[in-house]
Design an enzyme around this catalytic site. Structure first.
Site, PDB file in Angstrom:
ATOM      1  CG  LEU A 143      -2.045  -0.994   1.308  1.00 15.25           C
ATOM      2  CD1 LEU A 143      -2.642  -1.009   2.714  1.00 15.25           C
ATOM      3  CD2 LEU A 143      -3.111  -0.640   0.285  1.00 15.25           C
ATOM      4  CB  SER A 147      12.250   6.312   6.222  1.00 18.25           C
ATOM      5  OG  SER A 147      11.463   6.536   7.377  1.00 18.25           O
ATOM      6  CB  ALA A 149       8.164  -0.570   8.037  1.00 14.89           C
ATOM      7  CB  VAL A 151       1.768  -0.905   5.262  1.00 12.75           C
ATOM      8  CG1 VAL A 151       2.359  -0.450   6.586  1.00 12.75           C
ATOM      9  CG2 VAL A 151       1.490   0.287   4.365  1.00 12.75           C
ATOM     10  CG  ASP A 311       6.186  10.814  12.417  1.00 10.10           C
ATOM     11  OD1 ASP A 311       6.537  11.930  11.980  1.00 10.10           O
ATOM     12  OD2 ASP A 311       6.443   9.746  11.829  1.00 10.10           O
TER      13      ASP A 311
END
Length: 484
Positions: A143, A147, A149, A151, A311
């Site tokens: 999807l 930086s 990981a 998904v 974040d």
């Protein structure tokens, strides 16, 4: 046989040497590019000082920013990893020149994806089962890739609802730690020469926070803790928080609830597709609701709990049906000590009340060390607090320009800055970037006043008479967004 064995030995040696040299090559690339960008601006500053025409100066600055933007984009894109996070931090309308923002905003979700065979190795090693044994279906194409990981959308066996599977990029931790140490060295140089601000402490906090992001078990616990807090403190949580799928989390793999929504950066395109006028009342109401939800959630997390999602860049925000907001990625969270939480609550009141004396007291309480180079120190300290810790830019300030002679950071040198405060600083600046992008100018300090008052009252630092004003301010919090 000996020939085959020697060939394999040689290949193994080659790989080990390559891995050993990779951080050195990466460091060299950073310093060459950073020096090029920095010296380009320094040489330009000398050249533009000889031009007296203001309009010509402005045009020259625009061109210089465009040249630098191309170089910064190329560096962040080519090196990836930590530099994608750097792009997220500086690529905001209130902080960077327009040319930088235009370039860097596109880097949010452009990290290179790990090939599926690499994903499969990590996933099966971490969970101890084959993909087909756990999932009924698993989308090979991610999807999105960030930086640290990427998904994938999937569905568990025996379940009718989709899930999201977050898988860490192999070998990324060592590279990102190399990047951070290079940035720390650059920060030390910059704070000695150009920006009188404790940049090194900021980068040390970044090192700590990003180090946490590599542990997905910690992220799973943070997600559950924030979900519980927001749902317990509101009749309806201001933001959606994904639920973790129990027993499917490890240090490098995390399986969670899938939330259907539109990335906030694509909100304008989606409105246009549906025939909604972006300048009309319906669009304005949706944008106000989005910002209201985020502001309410962050005011509660930072000032009531002290444990917050740190974040909120655009890549982590989804807009769902009915303008509901989903907050994703809990790799970066902060747990503020009560002393700092209450000190920040005091600073929020100082900013909201436009009180320079209280601002000075808050600086001392928070451990922010400053040295003044101007006569009106109190007013400049308040202005610096507004610039650092409020979403509303001070009067006459269109964007933060630390190199400008009129900048508060030039007049007030910040010699010490508690590392823990960087997470609040970054969160406020990301919220400011979102508000600018949505076209809504507001003060988070004014909206957070009731939460600051509540925190100080509960700690015995605010008299009971002020509690009535807290109730009044809570209702004004709700009215604000529908009035603007």
């Amino acid at each position: 046989m000996n020939g085959i064995a020697s060939r394999f030995d040689f290949k193994d040696i080659q790989e080990k040497v390559s891995l050993h040299l990779r951080p050195w090559h990466r460091s060299f690339q950073f310093w060459v590019r950073a020096a090029d960008i920095y010296t380009g601006y320094k040489v330009f500053q000398v050249r533009v000082s000889f031009v007296k025409d203001v309009q010509k100066q402005h045009a020259m600055w625009e061109r210089q920013h465009e040249l630098a933007a191309d170089k910064i984009y190329a560096m962040c894109s080519d090196l990836g990893g930590f530099f994608l996070k750097v792009a997220q931090i500086i690529g905001k309308p209130d902080l960077a020149p327009a040319a930088w923002v235009k370039k860097l905003v596109t880097l949010c979700d452009q990290a290179p994806a790990t090939p599926f065979d690499g994903v499969q190795l990590v996933l099966e090693k971490e969970l101890g089962q084959s993909i087909s044994g756990i999932f009924e279906k698993f989308d090979v194409n991610p999807l999105g890739s960030a930086s640290i990981a990427q998904v994938h959308r999937a569905r568990l066996r025996g379940d009718k609802n989709d899930v999201v599977v977050k898988v860490q990029h192999p070998g990324i931790q060592e590279l990102m730690m190399t990047d951070i140490r290079n940035l720390q060295a650059f920060a030390l140089y910059m704070q000695k020469t150009d920006i009188k601000f404790d940049l090194y402490s900021v980068t040390k906090e970044m090192e700590t926070q990003i180090g946490y992001e590599f542990d997905f078990l910690r992220e799973a616990n943070a997600m559950e803790r924030i979900h519980r807090f927001l749902y317990e403190n509101n009749r309806k949580s201001p933001v959606l928080v994904p639920r973790v799928v129990q027993n499917l989390a490890s240090r490098r793999v995390l399986v969670m609830e899938y939330i259907d929504g539109i990335p906030i950066l694509k909100l304008g395109d989606e409105m246009a597709k549906r025939g909604i006028n972006p300048g009309g009342k319906m669009a304005a109401a949706a944008k106000q609701n989005i910002l209201k939800s985020l502001t309410l959630a962050y005011g509660q997390m930072i000032l009531k709990s002290g444990f917050f999602h740190a974040d909120p860049h655009p890549g982590n925000i989804l807009i769902c049906k009915g303008s509901e907001v989903a907050l994703l990625d809990y790799g970066q969270v902060k747990d503020l000590p009560d002393q700092l939480r209450l000190g920040y609550a005091n600073l929020v009141l100082a900013i909201a009340d436009n009180d320079p004396v209280k601002a000075m007291e808050s600086y001392r309480e928070l451990g922010i060390g400053t040295v003044s180079n101007c006569g009106n120190e109190q007013q400049e300290l308040l202005r610096l607090a507004q610039t650092m810790f409020d979403t509303k830019l001070p009067p006459g300030v269109a964007m933060l320009q630390p190199f400008s002679e009129d900048s508060s950071i030039k007049k007030i040198a910040v010699e010490s800055f508690p590392e823990e405060l960087f997470s609040i600083l970054r969160t406020v600046h990301l919220l400011r970037g979102l508000s600018v992008g949505l076209g809504i100018n507001f003060s988070c300090a004014e909206q957070w006043r009731p939460f600051a008052e509540e925190a100080l009252y509960n700690a015995g630092r605010l008299k009971g008479a002020n509690r009535k004003s807290r109730v009044r301010k809570l209702s004004s919090f709700r009215r604000f967004f529908w009035r603007n």
